[in-house]
Design a protein around this motif. Structure first.
Motif, PDB file in Angstrom:
ATOM      1  N   ASN A  24       0.712  -1.065   0.153  1.00 51.87           N
ATOM      2  CA  ASN A  24       0.013   0.014  -0.175  1.00 51.87           C
ATOM      3  C   ASN A  24       0.762   1.176  -0.068  1.00 51.87           C
ATOM      4  N   THR A  25       1.939   1.231   0.371  1.00 52.50           N
ATOM      5  CA  THR A  25       3.067   2.299   0.643  1.00 52.50           C
ATOM      6  C   THR A  25       3.143   2.961  -0.765  1.00 52.50           C
ATOM      7  N   LYS A  26       3.447   2.046  -1.774  1.00 51.54           N
ATOM      8  CA  LYS A  26       3.796   2.573  -3.119  1.00 51.54           C
ATOM      9  C   LYS A  26       2.759   3.215  -3.721  1.00 51.54           C
ATOM     10  N   LYS A  27       1.383   2.412  -3.452  1.00 46.63           N
ATOM     11  CA  LYS A  27       0.128   2.910  -4.123  1.00 46.63           C
ATOM     12  C   LYS A  27      -0.423   4.162  -3.789  1.00 46.63           C
ATOM     13  N   VAL A  28      -0.109   4.499  -2.314  1.00 44.32           N
ATOM     14  CA  VAL A  28      -0.693   5.918  -1.731  1.00 44.32           C
ATOM     15  C   VAL A  28       0.380   6.895  -2.074  1.00 44.32           C
ATOM     16  N   ALA A  29       1.646   6.570  -2.235  1.00 42.23           N
ATOM     17  CA  ALA A  29       2.604   7.438  -2.623  1.00 42.23           C
ATOM     18  C   ALA A  29       2.256   7.964  -4.061  1.00 42.23           C
ATOM     19  N   ALA A  30       2.137   6.957  -4.927  1.00 42.46           N
ATOM     20  CA  ALA A  30       1.745   7.056  -6.370  1.00 42.46           C
ATOM     21  C   ALA A  30       0.510   7.836  -6.685  1.00 42.46           C
ATOM     22  N   ALA A  31      -0.578   7.540  -5.815  1.00 44.62           N
ATOM     23  CA  ALA A  31      -1.997   8.194  -5.976  1.00 44.62           C
ATOM     24  C   ALA A  31      -1.629   9.697  -5.589  1.00 44.62           C
ATOM     25  N   PHE A  90       6.224   9.578 -12.018  1.00 44.27           N
ATOM     26  CA  PHE A  90       6.958   8.393 -12.864  1.00 44.27           C
ATOM     27  C   PHE A  90       8.037   8.152 -12.144  1.00 44.27           C
ATOM     28  N   ILE A  91       8.917   8.891 -11.126  1.00 40.12           N
ATOM     29  CA  ILE A  91       9.998   8.522 -10.280  1.00 40.12           C
ATOM     30  C   ILE A  91       9.448   7.611  -9.353  1.00 40.12           C
ATOM     31  N   ILE A  92       8.344   7.615  -8.966  1.00 39.20           N
ATOM     32  CA  ILE A  92       7.631   6.690  -7.971  1.00 39.20           C
ATOM     33  C   ILE A  92       7.107   5.358  -8.553  1.00 39.20           C
ATOM     34  N   LEU A  93       6.675   5.467  -9.830  1.00 38.03           N
ATOM     35  CA  LEU A  93       6.334   4.371 -10.611  1.00 38.03           C
ATOM     36  C   LEU A  93       7.527   3.600 -10.906  1.00 38.03           C
ATOM     37  N   SER A  94       8.588   4.205 -11.253  1.00 36.93           N
ATOM     38  CA  SER A  94       9.956   3.604 -11.705  1.00 36.93           C
ATOM     39  C   SER A  94      10.376   2.694 -10.389  1.00 36.93           C
ATOM     40  N   THR A  95       9.934   2.692  -9.204  1.00 36.96           N
ATOM     41  CA  THR A  95      10.465   2.014  -8.078  1.00 36.96           C
ATOM     42  C   THR A  95       9.587   0.903  -7.817  1.00 36.96           C
ATOM     43  N   TYR A  96       8.637   0.510  -8.726  1.00 39.29           N
ATOM     44  CA  TYR A  96       7.631  -0.457  -8.353  1.00 39.29           C
ATOM     45  C   TYR A  96       8.460  -1.801  -8.521  1.00 39.29           C
ATOM     46  N   GLY A  97       9.543  -1.992  -9.267  1.00 33.69           N
ATOM     47  CA  GLY A  97      10.176  -3.222  -9.078  1.00 33.69           C
ATOM     48  C   GLY A  97      11.176  -3.591  -8.160  1.00 33.69           C
ATOM     49  N   ASN A  98      11.477  -2.472  -7.329  1.00 36.15           N
ATOM     50  CA  ASN A  98      12.259  -2.678  -6.085  1.00 36.15           C
ATOM     51  C   ASN A  98      11.434  -2.605  -4.925  1.00 36.15           C
ATOM     52  N   ASP A  99      11.913  -3.484  -3.731  1.00 37.34           N
ATOM     53  CA  ASP A  99      11.522  -3.537  -2.421  1.00 37.34           C
ATOM     54  C   ASP A  99      12.583  -2.913  -1.536  1.00 37.34           C
ATOM     55  N   TYR A 100      12.056  -1.751  -1.040  1.00 35.79           N
ATOM     56  CA  TYR A 100      12.997  -0.719  -0.273  1.00 35.79           C
ATOM     57  C   TYR A 100      12.869  -1.224   1.307  1.00 35.79           C
ATOM     58  N   LYS A 101      13.736  -1.189   2.061  1.00 33.60           N
ATOM     59  CA  LYS A 101      13.761  -1.454   3.481  1.00 33.60           C
ATOM     60  C   LYS A 101      13.174  -0.211   4.243  1.00 33.60           C
ATOM     61  N   ASN A 102      12.267  -0.190   5.176  1.00 36.04           N
ATOM     62  CA  ASN A 102      11.534   1.012   5.374  1.00 36.04           C
ATOM     63  C   ASN A 102      11.136   1.960   4.554  1.00 36.04           C
ATOM     64  N   ALA A 103      10.135   1.126   3.520  1.00 36.19           N
ATOM     65  CA  ALA A 103       9.568   1.738   2.283  1.00 36.19           C
ATOM     66  C   ALA A 103       8.814   3.102   2.471  1.00 36.19           C
ATOM     67  N   SER A 446       4.353  -1.924 -15.656  1.00 41.02           N
ATOM     68  CA  SER A 446       4.746  -0.825 -14.804  1.00 41.02           C
ATOM     69  C   SER A 446       5.973  -0.099 -15.474  1.00 41.02           C
ATOM     70  N   GLU A 447       6.788  -0.772 -15.915  1.00 40.53           N
ATOM     71  CA  GLU A 447       8.006  -0.085 -16.833  1.00 40.53           C
ATOM     72  C   GLU A 447       7.422   0.911 -18.206  1.00 40.53           C
ATOM     73  N   LYS A 448       6.596  -0.295 -18.884  1.00 41.72           N
ATOM     74  CA  LYS A 448       6.024   0.790 -19.965  1.00 41.72           C
ATOM     75  C   LYS A 448       5.320   1.955 -19.436  1.00 41.72           C
ATOM     76  N   ALA A 449       4.485   1.810 -18.244  1.00 39.00           N
ATOM     77  CA  ALA A 449       3.764   3.013 -17.818  1.00 39.00           C
ATOM     78  C   ALA A 449       4.660   4.083 -17.419  1.00 39.00           C
ATOM     79  N   VAL A 450       5.950   4.065 -17.232  1.00 41.33           N
ATOM     80  CA  VAL A 450       6.855   5.081 -17.082  1.00 41.33           C
ATOM     81  C   VAL A 450       7.416   5.614 -18.467  1.00 41.33           C
TER      82      VAL A 450
END
Length: 484
Positions: A24-31, A90-103, A446-450
């Protein structure tokens, strides 16, 4: 209130993001980032193409000192507000393929930095500008220091020291200008500072020019203040590199336009050629170093350094073509460099390498990636009908009008840029498949979306540059009237 909303929305979004967990973190940030984009597009559509400051809000901040929380948008601010609101989603979308500690913290820092950047580009008070200028440094420092590479602590500390050093010079200049405003109750709004600056003699202007130039040259960076840049771009996580190169460096070019040209025009006349020569040295030096690079990320870092040199030379040319070219090139460069760094990230994720010598043959299995890579590359080398051509043409025209010999040398960017960018694409994408590129898969959704929107913007801005140039021109003409 629209400008205030642009600043507050990412702050609120960042605070909410801190409370989310999991995917949800990625989705909320992107939204929230796309909501900010929608607000930015509304402001763009509502903007009246004249020289006035629009969507302005002002209230007392430090009443006893005459300092106000004053924000607004003119044509010069608008193009950078558009850049910031366009790129962050698009910078946030570009991170969808990564898992960050303390996202949650990671995405909150991106949103906080967006708020600070919007603040820089919309501030109408010198101390509010300085506040946001420094505030933008904090999130990106922690992004690079926590989620960067092996040498992240050493590199980010160097970056921090450089930028703080430059900012101290700027603060001294701002305080001095503030004290020159008439009366016991000094003022710090832009209009009062511009008026007070008319009374400065050449000696005063020279000192202020030096302080501003050091501060903004470090932030951009310009030769020889650039040594922090390549290592920081390489060691930072790709999202941090995108923020630094795509948006943050524009704080320096914006500062030259907003402060140096109108406040110290006599000093610009006296020392501007030195600044232009340093800028052109940066173009040639950065390009030659880029040609020699083996690491794709470092190559793009040096190419960015070279592009910034041309923007700076155009600004110091002091004519409408140079300044208009710099403004449109800020937008074009932000789009291109974000896309190129993302492509390097995709290649690294699939091959665990960015070394050109180890790559090759990727295009055989990646028609989508190949098309987007080539479009972004062509924009970067300023092919006609791409976004890079418009700004580069105006910049070279402006520099040539300033000095034909300097303009001719600056024009080497066309040749050298094509050399290092075509070399990078040829060695990474074409030729024989290497061991690590066998089975290289094409882009995910997700990569095409960027990459699709960024590639579309490369072409759209190249075909219809007036959708921005007509909005910035009145403000630039007014700026030039102050200088003259």
């Amino acid at each position: 209130m629209l400008t205030i909303s642009l600043i507050l929305l990412p702050i609120i979004a960042g605070l909410i993001t801190l409370t989310t967990k999991g995917e949800n973190t990625k989705k909320v940030a992107a939204a929230f980032a796309f909501a900010e984009l929608a607000l930015g597009l509304f402001i763009y559509g509502s903007f009246v193409p004249d020289a006035t400051t629009q969507f302005a809000t002002s209230f007392d901040w430090i009443h006893s000192a005459g300092i106000k929380f004053s924000v607004g948008i003119d044509g010069i601010s608008l193009i950078l507000v558009c850049l910031t609101t366009l790129m962050v989603p698009f910078i946030i979308l570009s991170t969808y393929g990564n898992d960050y500690k303390n996202a949650p913290t990671f995405y909150a820092l991106i949103l906080f930095m967006q708020a600070a950047l919007i603040g820089v580009f919309t501030a109408r008070d010198i101390f509010l500008f300085y506040f946001f200028f420094e505030a933008a440094l904090i999130p990106v420092y922690f992004i690079a220091a926590i989620w960067g590479g092996e040498n992240r602590i050493k590199v980010t500390f160097k970056f921090f020291v450089y930028t703080i050093f430059g900012s101290l010079f700027m603060l001294l200049a701002l305080v001095y200008l503030y004290l020159q405003t008439p009366g016991i109750a000094h003022k710090s709004d832009f209009a009062s500072i511009y008026e007070a600056a008319k009374m400065l003699d050449i000696t005063q202007q020279s000192y202020i020019f030096g302080a501003f130039f050091i501060a903004f040259a470090i932030k951009m960076p310009l030769f020889p203040f650039h040594t922090w840049q390549p290592d920081t771009y390489v060691e930072a996580p790709t999202a941090g590199t995108m923020l630094l190169s795509g948006i943050m460096l524009k704080m320096g070019t914006y500062g030259l336009i907003r402060f140096v040209l109108p406040i110290v025009p006599a000093a610009v006349d006296k020392y501007g050629m030195i600044a232009v020569i340093l800028s052109v040295i940066g173009i040639v030096y950065g390009s030659i170093i880029a040609i020699q690079q083996k690491d794709m990320k470092r190559l793009i870092a040096y190419s960015s350094f070279a592009h910034v040199g041309l923007m700076s030379a155009g600004i110091f040319s002091g004519n409408i073509d140079g300044i208009q070219g710099a403004l449109i090139q800020m937008l074009a460069h932000g789009i291109n460099v974000v896309g190129l760094f993302f492509i390097v990230e995709i290649i690294q994720q699939r091959t665990n390498s960015r070394e050109l010598a180890r790559l090759g043959g990727i295009t055989q299995t990646t028609p989508n990636l190949t098309v987007y890579f080539i479009i972004l590359m062509l924009g970067s080398v300023a092919l006609p009908l791409t976004n890079g051509f418009v700004g580069e043409f105006l910049l070279l025209k402006g520099v040539y009008a300033y000095n034909a010999w300097v303009g001719a040398i600056a024009g080497l960017t066309i040749i050298l840029g094509a050399v290092y960018m075509l070399r990078m694409v040829q060695k990474s994408m074409f030729g024989i498949t290497s061991k690590i590129t066998e089975g290289f898969t094409d882009l995910t959704f997700s990569e095409k979306a960027v990459l699709f929107p960024l590639s579309f913007m490369v072409i759209a801005l190249g075909l219809a540059p007036n959708m921005f140039l007509k909005l910035t021109e009145p403000a630039v003409i007014q700026l030039l009237s102050i200088i003259k």
